[in-house]
Design an enzyme around this catalytic site. Structure first.
Site, PDB file in Angstrom:
ATOM      1  N   HIS B 192      -8.758   2.279   3.047  1.00  0.00           N
ATOM      2  CA  HIS B 192      -7.546   1.587   3.773  1.00  0.00           C
ATOM      3  C   HIS B 192      -6.438   1.355   2.926  1.00  0.00           C
ATOM      4  CE1 HIS B 192      -7.189  -1.875   6.418  1.00  0.00           C
ATOM      5  NE2 HIS B 192      -6.499  -2.331   5.256  1.00  0.00           N
ATOM      6  N   CYS B 193      -5.480   1.687   3.463  1.00  0.00           N
ATOM      7  CA  CYS B 193      -4.326   1.712   2.639  1.00  0.00           C
ATOM      8  C   CYS B 193      -3.419   0.347   3.126  1.00  0.00           C
ATOM      9  CB  CYS B 193      -3.402   3.110   2.970  1.00  0.00           C
ATOM     10  SG  CYS B 193      -1.728   2.940   2.037  1.00  0.00           S
ATOM     11  N   PRO B 194      -3.357  -0.211   1.836  1.00  0.00           N
ATOM     12  CA  PRO B 194      -2.790  -1.877   2.127  1.00  0.00           C
ATOM     13  C   PRO B 194      -1.030  -1.256   2.373  1.00  0.00           C
ATOM     14  CG  PRO B 194      -3.495  -1.512  -0.145  1.00  0.00           C
ATOM     15  CD  PRO B 194      -3.809  -0.512   0.560  1.00  0.00           C
ATOM     16  N   GLY B 197      -0.910  -0.776   5.869  1.00  0.00           N
ATOM     17  CA  GLY B 197      -1.607  -1.861   6.770  1.00  0.00           C
ATOM     18  C   GLY B 197      -2.554  -1.313   7.618  1.00  0.00           C
TER      19      GLY B 197
END
Lengths: 174, 422
Positions: B192-194, B197
């Protein structure tokens, strides 16, 4: 013996000589969903979409094994065709990469084309083979490509007047 | 004869839940708005443009990423490009523009695309799986039973454990993982790449890879061009301070690019390695394949053991469809079809039922097609020819012994159906 289209809303007496139903509710008075069978995915070849050809025991009395296996094998072949990594998919991928993947917004991918073929095939199988046996195959895409859902229908009240009238209707239709 | 054969079911006979058709028809035509599936989506996602665009609920640092890219590129085009075009070449803004377009397009595609979310199991499916878990005796043949809620499959001579997801109520396919931030099972889950997003999974991994590669090129390009700009300005003994004073934005760009180029280049290199070996970040971090055997290539059952083929499979493979059907309409099973559907009935001269249902308002959605298919199935099933067994004569309410040939007429090749009950 009118054959003109009529809306379901009008509840006039019909001069048809076969049974007419106004909605699914009425259909369900005569036949009901009794069970659902799920054909799971076969992961022995990795993450490619493939379904098990094992014949579910609940369908033993409803359909011939070969027909069922043929359907599943054909579906597996369609999915293999969709996911095949070959010349056309490379071309599509490289073209998409060159256009920063914007081309996917306007173009229908090969996978989507094959999914449409699968949908037509399932409709055809339902109409020709499964519906007369009281079975309904749900397109796997509607279940997240996890299962092939087969709904089993049975007559309601086999000795009741509703099925009695349907059997006389059948006989008079010939 | 006709009145006996035709059976019209009175609305009063229907269960209370089904309202009378004419009134319901009007309601449906006027007020009842059909809801789309994205409106009832159970995961932690937000939808825009009526389901066309989806992001994770927590956008994380996406605004920061966008801001940095836009500000840096904007400053580059406004403050550096004019000088460089004058002193060097006109290609610089063109190359910069192309790279910027790639970065922006791939960033937005990564953020707004469904990463490969698996829809949750329907109640019937979940019940079926529960039944299989409770009765494992029929399916497992070996004496060793895996711990409950896991299944083992053999992929490419490697044993892979499939875990059961309690949230989605499914056995997760291989390489699928449940993202706790988005509360969804994602196929070929990478991470999950912040910064974007969103989760990075099967469907948007190529966009993500394109984003980080083009961003590393863009960052390196801007860094090089700004350095050249400042070097040219500080020529002839004017000094760097003078150059910075003349073009302060260039200094800001230089600092941003300097600090980001290392991490972005590093990330690009790492993901290039992952692509070449057909692994995901998730598998690499957990050491799923490298810890067990000495040679890395043989550990991973999904690898083609060929760098070129792995790259092609991951980046140029077929684009899988979205499984969650965001813009599909929710089925309204119990409501009567009413004015939305016309029923065309033809005289039943053949035994096959000719019933066609068409959506009046071009209302062709997946759930509608399936709904009409169900009608067809039920009709065909109810009106199927019965086997030559005892039938009920409605008029006299007695069983009529079967006639040997009558039921076979018009049933092309259906004479031997031992499966159907009469």
């Amino acid at each position: 013996m009118r054959s003109a289209p009529r809306t379901a809303a009008r509840r006039t007496t019909l001069p048809f000589y076969h049974q007419s139903f106004h909605n699914l509710q009425e259909l369900r008075h005569n036949a009901s969903l009794s069970n659902k069978v799920f054909v799971q995915r076969d992961y022995t070849e990795g993450t490619v979409c493939k379904f098990q050809t094992k014949f579910p025991s609940e369908l033993d009395s409803r359909i011939e094994r070969t027909l069922f296996e043929d359907t599943v094998k054909t579906l597996n072949n369609y999915y293999a065709e969709a996911e095949k990594i070959g010349g056309q998919s490379y071309l599509e991928g490289c073209l998409a990469c060159a256009t920063a993947y914007l081309i996917f917004l306007c173009m229908e991918t090969r996978y989507e084309k094959v999914l449409k073929k699968i949908s037509h095939y399932i409709q055809e199988q339902n109409e020709k083979i499964y519906a007369p046996r009281g079975l309904l195959i749900t397109d796997p895409i509607e279940r997240g490509m996890r299962v092939i859902e087969i709904s089993i229908y049975e007559d309601r009240g086999s000795s009741g007047s509703s099925s009695g009238s349907s059997s006389t209707t059948c006989s008079s239709g010939r | 004869m006709k009145s006996r054969e035709y059976k019209q079911i009175e609305p009063r006979a229907l269960p209370a839940s089904a309202p009378p058709a004419p009134a319901a028809g009007k309601e449906q035509a006027q007020g009842g708005r059909a809801r789309r599936k994205w409106e009832v989506f159970p995961g932690n996602n937000r939808f825009y443009c009526d389901g066309r665009v989806m992001v994770a609920r927590e956008t994380g640092a996406l605004p920061v990423t966008l801001g940095l890219v836009l500000v840096t590129s904007g400053c580059f085009f406004i403050f550096d490009c004019p000088f460089l075009v004058q002193h060097l070449t006109g290609c610089i803004p063109v190359i910069g523009g192309v790279l910027f377009a790639f970065v922006l397009a791939s960033l937005l595609r990564t953020s707004f695309t469904d990463p490969g979310i698996l829809p949750r199991a329907t109640p019937e499916e979940a019940a079926d799986i529960e039944k299989q878990i409770d009765n494992p005796g029929s399916s497992s043949s070996s004496s060793y039973r895996p711990p409950p809620r896991t299944k083992e499959v053999v992929i490419n001579q490697q044993v892979v454990k499939l875990k059961y997801c309690f949230t989605c109520k499914i056995f997760r396919p291989p390489r699928t993982s449940h993202c706790s931030l988005c509360d969804n099972c994602v196929e070929r889950f990478d991470h999950h790449c912040p910064w974007v997003g969103n989760c990075v999974g099967k469907r948007n991994y190529r966009f993500f890879y394109c984003f980080i590669v083009s961003l590393s090129f863009l960052t390196a390009f801007i860094f090089g061009c700004v350095s050249a700009h400042l070097a040219l300005r500080s020529k002839d003994g004017k000094g760097l301070i003078f150059a910075v004073q003349e073009s302060p934005a260039s200094a800001v760009e230089l600092v941003i690019c300097f600090f980001s180029v290392w991490s972005i280049l590093g990330l690009s290199g790492f993901h290039t390695y992952l692509v070449a070996s057909n692994r995901t970040t998730n598998e690499d971090i957990k050491g799923s394949w490298s810890g067990k055997s000495g040679a890395e290539e043989t550990g991973n059952p999904y690898s083609y053991n060929n760098v070129f083929k792995n790259c092609c499979a991951v980046l140029c493979g077929p684009m899988p469809p979205s499984l969650i059907d965001r813009r599909g309409f929710l089925p309204t099973e119990d409501a009567p079809l009413s004015t939305a559907v016309e029923i065309v009935e033809m005289p039943a001269s053949k035994n096959d039922v000719n019933m066609v249902t068409t959506g009046r308002h071009g209302f062709h959605q997946f759930s509608r097609v399936r709904f009409n298919q169900e009608e067809k199935v039920l009709l065909r099933f109810i009106q199927r020819p019965r086997l030559p067994r005892a039938r009920v004569d409605v008029a006299n309410r007695r069983q009529v012994p079967p006639e040997p040939s009558s039921s076979g007429q018009g049933c092309a090749g259906r004479a031997s159906w031992p499966f159907l009950s009469g």
